[in-house]
Design a protein around this motif. Structure first.
Motif, PDB file in Angstrom:
ATOM      1  N   PRO A 192      63.173  58.964  75.505  1.00  0.00           N
ATOM      2  CA  PRO A 192      62.913  58.262  74.249  1.00  0.00           C
ATOM      3  C   PRO A 192      62.208  59.112  73.216  1.00  0.00           C
ATOM      4  O   PRO A 192      61.127  58.771  72.740  1.00  0.00           O
ATOM      5  N   GLN A 193      62.772  60.235  72.858  1.00  0.00           N
ATOM      6  CA  GLN A 193      62.176  61.053  71.803  1.00  0.00           C
ATOM      7  C   GLN A 193      63.224  61.942  71.173  1.00  0.00           C
ATOM      8  O   GLN A 193      64.274  62.195  71.755  1.00  0.00           O
ATOM      9  N   SER A 194      62.926  62.419  69.995  1.00  0.00           N
ATOM     10  CA  SER A 194      63.707  63.409  69.259  1.00  0.00           C
ATOM     11  C   SER A 194      65.072  62.872  68.829  1.00  0.00           C
ATOM     12  O   SER A 194      65.241  61.684  68.603  1.00  0.00           O
ATOM     13  N   GLY A 219      65.482  59.092  70.090  1.00  0.00           N
ATOM     14  CA  GLY A 219      66.073  59.833  71.197  1.00  0.00           C
ATOM     15  C   GLY A 219      67.438  59.308  71.584  1.00  0.00           C
ATOM     16  O   GLY A 219      68.060  58.541  70.831  1.00  0.00           O
TER      17      GLY A 219
END
Lengths: 378, 378
Positions: B214-216, B208
């Motif tokens: 906190p992702q992708s 992220g």
């Protein structure tokens, strides 16, 4: 936070919501943050432990193997708390009832107000991130006149503006606190769509792409001589700025131009008057008065419906405190960050108005999203 | 729903979540849907009444002037219900406690399981919308090879893919049911980022743009000879399809190519075997067995951690029922729609695997997102 817990007679707080976790610990991983009213906090991580330990500065970080072990750990760490605080404005009822069974005998109380109140005052580090967020937001808005074309659908404009923001690091989502609330970048509407009322408490709604997603941009083609309102957030490195500008291809009807002028005047009046210590509610009523004296009360913050606020805090969430709102009779606080958004809705014609994000300082408001506030004619 | 309420001895349900409101009424405006166990339902609209009345086919639609009037209206309409159903997996604790005070004396029970179970079987109209959603999703994926370039940041790829989807009417957000869950389009990760573990229960996570999100996709530059995994949803007219493809600029290491082949084989095996009536849990275990026999168990659905599901229902929300999961020992049902996503994570190298959305029919699974399942080498 510990002082406030002590003051309210709460023995420990269990922080669960990802934005609050990030605020207190620096990590948004799936975890329980245990804050006793005295002594060291403890971060119990479900997933992912490695990432959480890397991201947080907290010393006490442990893997939570099973939620069933929570009572033993908390009772040990917080001397068997009698009153436990939870974020009851966002924690689902099912989870709440589960914690009630886990902590049988303890009283569960709501600490969401405490947490939201604490987040009103931004630290220097937070203000710096918000400034950077504002700089990127201004960069996105600067490009809008080059994107907007007669005949393009609202959704095409949205797609291109969002792509600019995303390339600058926009999260693609704007955290909103509360049940049934979801927003991505914000609202883009043209012509009469700008005055379509919203299902939630916001000045504008928009028709959207259909009844399943009844807000923001839809398939309507943008025409000349109508307002195109872009109310988009910047959301970078966790922190939000909120901003609205009105564009038009060619000139707008005089009624709308005049109303926009009044909206900017209301914003400037609030920005001029606001000082730490002033009542937030009074600033809201002064905005209403101004709109009424301009003969535009009926259109202000909704048509035949007056939204109860004209400004709201921003930070990790879009709907933070304080509110410049009816019923929010709290003093404005130094180092808070607020978005002020006087807007007028004209059914059949659309929405005009302004929104900027301001830092509250002891000398007054500093506009963080400073650029031309006028209608931008293309 | 009324039959199920009767069967469970619930006198009335109050439906509040916007997706469920849309499912039962055709409108997602802010409202309370009152469903007595017998007799006509009643839609009480807070905002916007005009839009709700226009969108719904229900006959009984009223403006709810004040929430305080709710007990009188419900008691009148449902003969003073003793047991009232609420969606307790999503309704915040604060609201739940408020309803408990409002309906003093009544027992509040959870009807979210009932509602989620009902939504497993899709109507012909729903399947048609999902087919259309799949067609647009395929159109977006078809353009990815033209967008992907060596040296571009993950977030740039995300921006351009999202803009394509948005222009086709994507909502810009993918409804996910549950606390702390938020997703926009899905996950795009390159190289080792594909194997960064997630904070939630999903096969991939991604780094992220920083600890607050906190992702992708993040700022990492995409290189040649590494997997670029695109796990994006299509979300059009309210209905979701879920799909993953792996791209690479130039060839990939043999380990990854082999693991991808196994993932496709696992998908094909499930698609071949699955019939209405079969145990969903058994299909999950068969996927695990296959991965183990291929010597890849350690990398399957997480590294040194095996996600408890390999498939999930999709519809108005991304995480619908059924689950092809450990502990979900329910029969697969005709006319349900499921996404199957066998994936392998190799720390330091990335993620490979496949995901497609299938319609369950009496003859087996029909792939709605049918296109090349192989690694797409550019």
């Amino acid at each position: 936070m510990q002082r406030k817990l002590q003051y309210q007679g709460i023995d420990c707080a269990i922080v669960l919501q990802s934005k609050a976790l990030f605020y207190y610990t620096g990590t948004a991983q799936n975890a329980h943050l245990i804050v006793p009213s005295q002594g060291d906090p403890l971060l119990l991580v479900k997933k992912d432990f490695g990432r959480a330990r890397e991201e947080t500065d907290l010393q006490n970080v442990r893997q939570l193997e099973s939620i069933k072990k929570l009572p033993d750990i908390v009772n040990d760490h917080c001397r068997t708390p009698a009153r436990i605080g939870l974020e009851m404005d966002v924690l689902p009822a099912k989870n709440y009832l589960y914690y009630q069974r886990l902590f049988d005998g303890a009283e569960l109380v709501d600490v969401s107000g405490l947490i939201r109140a604490q987040r009103i005052v931004k630290s220097v580090a937070e203000v710096n991130i918000i400034r950077e967020s504002a700089a990127r937001q201004l960069e996105v808005y600067r490009q809008i006149p080059d994107i907007l074309r007669e005949g393009m659908a609202e959704i095409e404009l949205a797609a291109e503006v969002e792509a600019k923001a995303r390339k600058l690091g926009h999260y693609g989502i704007t955290p909103l606190r509360g049940f049934n609330l979801a927003i991505f970048y914000g609202h883009i509407m043209s012509g009469e769509n700008g005055a379509v009322p919203s299902s939630f408490e916001g000045p504008t709604g928009g028709k959207g792409l259909g009844p399943a997603m009844p807000q923001s941009a839809g398939l309507r083609k943008i025409r000349a001589h109508e307002p195109v309102i872009v109310d988009y957030t910047g959301c970078y490195n966790g922190y939000i700025v909120d901003m609205t500008r009105v564009y038009s291809i060619g000139s707008l009807p005089e009624t709308l131009v005049k109303a926009h002028r009044v909206a900017v005047d209301i914003q400037d009046m609030i920005a001029e008057k606001a000082r730490p210590g002033m009542s937030c509610e009074k600033l809201y009523f002064q905005a209403l008065d101004y709109a009424e004296k301009a003969g535009l009360k009926r259109y202000f913050l909704g048509y035949n419906y007056t939204l109860p606020f004209v400004g709201h805090g921003v930070g990790l969430e879009l709907n933070e405190l304080p509110l410049l709102a009816r019923g929010y009779d709290q003093p404005l606080v130094d180092s808070s960050v607020i978005a002020i958004e006087p807007k007028f809705l004209f059914p059949g014609q659309g929405a005009v108005g302004i929104e900027n994000t301001f830092l509250v300082t002891e000398h007054g408001l500093e506009k963080l999203t400073a650029s031309n506030d006028e209608i931008i004619v293309i």
